[in-house]
Scaffold this active site. Structure first.
Site, PDB file in Angstrom:
ATOM      1  N   ARG A 237       0.852  -1.187   0.000  1.00 48.93           N
ATOM      2  CA  ARG A 237       0.000   0.000   0.000  1.00 48.93           C
ATOM      3  C   ARG A 237       0.893   1.244   0.000  1.00 48.93           C
ATOM      4  O   ARG A 237       1.893   1.293   0.725  1.00 48.93           O
ATOM      5  CB  ARG A 237      -0.911   0.029   1.226  1.00 48.93           C
ATOM      6  CG  ARG A 237      -2.133  -0.907   1.135  1.00 48.93           C
ATOM      7  CD  ARG A 237      -3.135  -0.463   0.069  1.00 48.93           C
ATOM      8  NE  ARG A 237      -4.317  -1.316  -0.018  1.00 48.93           N
ATOM      9  CZ  ARG A 237      -4.440  -2.388  -0.800  1.00 48.93           C
ATOM     10  NH1 ARG A 237      -3.448  -2.763  -1.581  1.00 48.93           N
ATOM     11  NH2 ARG A 237      -5.558  -3.088  -0.809  1.00 48.93           N
ATOM     12  N   GLU A 266      -4.263   7.520  -5.087  1.00 48.94           N
ATOM     13  CA  GLU A 266      -4.542   6.796  -6.334  1.00 48.94           C
ATOM     14  C   GLU A 266      -5.895   7.200  -6.867  1.00 48.94           C
ATOM     15  O   GLU A 266      -6.847   7.339  -6.093  1.00 48.94           O
ATOM     16  CB  GLU A 266      -4.502   5.277  -6.080  1.00 48.94           C
ATOM     17  CG  GLU A 266      -3.124   4.805  -5.645  1.00 48.94           C
ATOM     18  CD  GLU A 266      -3.066   3.308  -5.330  1.00 48.94           C
ATOM     19  OE1 GLU A 266      -4.049   2.607  -5.583  1.00 48.94           O
ATOM     20  OE2 GLU A 266      -2.036   2.862  -4.832  1.00 48.94           O
ATOM     21  N   HIS A 285      -1.493   0.397 -10.013  1.00 54.04           N
ATOM     22  CA  HIS A 285      -2.046  -0.564  -9.037  1.00 54.04           C
ATOM     23  C   HIS A 285      -2.634  -1.786  -9.772  1.00 54.04           C
ATOM     24  O   HIS A 285      -3.832  -2.047  -9.708  1.00 54.04           O
ATOM     25  CB  HIS A 285      -3.108   0.094  -8.144  1.00 54.04           C
ATOM     26  CG  HIS A 285      -3.336  -0.663  -6.858  1.00 54.04           C
ATOM     27  ND1 HIS A 285      -3.664  -0.056  -5.673  1.00 54.04           N
ATOM     28  CD2 HIS A 285      -3.289  -1.997  -6.578  1.00 54.04           C
ATOM     29  CE1 HIS A 285      -3.807  -0.967  -4.722  1.00 54.04           C
ATOM     30  NE2 HIS A 285      -3.582  -2.154  -5.240  1.00 54.04           N
TER      31      HIS A 285
HETATM   32  C1  GLV Z   1      -5.018  -5.081  -4.038  1.00 53.41           C
HETATM   33  O1  GLV Z   1      -4.324  -4.149  -3.784  1.00 53.41           O
HETATM   34  C2  GLV Z   1      -5.636  -5.909  -3.048  1.00 53.41           C
HETATM   35  O2  GLV Z   1      -5.627  -5.539  -1.868  1.00 53.41           O
HETATM   36  O3  GLV Z   1      -6.177  -6.953  -3.433  1.00 53.41           O
END
Ligand code: GLV
Ligand code: GLV
Length: 326
Positions: A237, A266, A285
């Site tokens: 994260r 984001e 991401h």
């Molecule tokens: C993606 O970032 C997730 O948490 O699955």
């Protein structure tokens, strides 16, 4: 009567059919703080939510008084206030297993592309800059046999260790809350404290969830302890890393490069300083974003919600203590 659920994003057809067989589904795409009022009745009736569209906190829960289960299509659940869910006896489900290998692939892609400057050099070729034999200003640094440090040895960390150790002959160091026997037995991973991990890793790969403890765990002081040749990879994260401190470290040569799949904000703002830096590989991401894995996550999230609302939870539950309260 079937329980009502709110669905936050469109599902593949077959999964939608399965969901409809169990629930009265209201689909809300693009929930925002502004339009949430327009959907007030759906939330008032909802016993379940599938997906996530912003924070699920005390304030949100006041609008969903019948809620019994939340099922996120992700492994991370930092947008959920778990304490608030526990207070109300709401079960939280996630998808911790189906995406493991795909996220580890993404991390390896960031390792390779930042060390060998894959994206940057491909852009230079496309821009017509490859006019004669290339020289040292096109060179990268080796990946194989370098030390790969893993911060947060969970399922994803383990899958990354497998790739790096078996595929690239990389010694593995790691720091985590506790020792990981399988990583040590299978991939010869060495446990070390954070300072040692920072000082010794050629690649520092972050695979941590965001919690109060991990927020800005990597800041100026920690970056200063890394090698000038080191590369930071973050696919956990964004806020685990102090992004301004990282920008400065990349600019002044404190570290060599960064490969980032996650950011403090984001989508990454177009004026982010990170986008101006040659030695950053930014991804949108996409850790788990393959057709196969995103389908698997949606399938597991549907099954998780069905299990949670029919009282048959066996796995994928974040707060199983709520089940015992019954
Ligand atoms: C993606 O970032 C997730 O948490 O699955
Ligand atoms: C959790 O984030 C994991 O590494 O599996």
């Amino acid at each position: 009567m079937k329980p009502s659920v709110v669905l936050y994003k469109s599902l593949p057809e077959d999964l939608r059919v399965r969901l409809d067989a169990h629930f009265n589904v209201t689909e809300i795409n693009g929930l925002t703080p502004e339009n949430i009022a327009a959907h007030a009745e759906a939330f008032r009736q909802a016993e379940g939510i599938l997906g996530s569209g912003g924070k699920v906190d005390v304030e949100f829960l006041q609008q969903a008084p019948k809620l019994r289960a939340a099922s996120t299509i992700s492994v991370g659940y930092d947008t959920f206030d778990v304490a608030a869910l526990n207070d109300k006896g709401i079960v939280l489900m996630h998808t911790p297993t189906v995406l493991t290998e795909t996220v580890a692939d993404t991390m390896m892609a960031l390792v390779l592309s930042s060390a060998r400057r894959v994206v940057e050099l491909a852009e230079r070729v496309k821009a017509g800059e490859w006019q004669k034999n290339i020289g040292p200003d096109w060179f990268g640094i080796d990946v194989h046999h370098k030390k790969l440090g893993i911060l947060g040895m969970g399922r994803i960390g383990l899958a990354l260790a497998q790739r790096a150790h078996l595929g690239f002959s990389m010694p593995i160091l790691y720091n985590a809350r506790k020792h990981h026997q399988e990583a040590e037995d299978r991939f010869d991973a060495q446990y070390c404290d954070l300072d040692t991990l920072l000082a010794e890793s050629d690649f520092l790969c972050i695979s941590l969830p965001l919690t109060a403890e991990t927020h800005h765990l990597i800041g100026r002081e920690q970056l200063a302890k890394m090698k000038p040749s080191a590369i930071l990879i973050n696919a956990g994260r964004g806020p685990v890393v102090d992004e301004q401190a990282l920008v400065d470290a990349l600019k002044d040569g404190t570290i060599f490069a960064a490969g980032l799949d996650v950011f403090e904000q984001e989508p990454l703002p177009v004026n982010s300083e990170l986008l101006k830096l040659r030695n950053v590989v930014p991804l949108p991401h996409i850790g788990s974003a393959t057709h196969e894995t995103r389908y698997g996550m949606a399938r597991d999230a549907v099954d998780n919600l069905i299990a949670a609302l029919t009282g048959k939870v066996e796995k994928n539950c974040v707060n199983p203590q709520v089940l015992k309260q019954g």
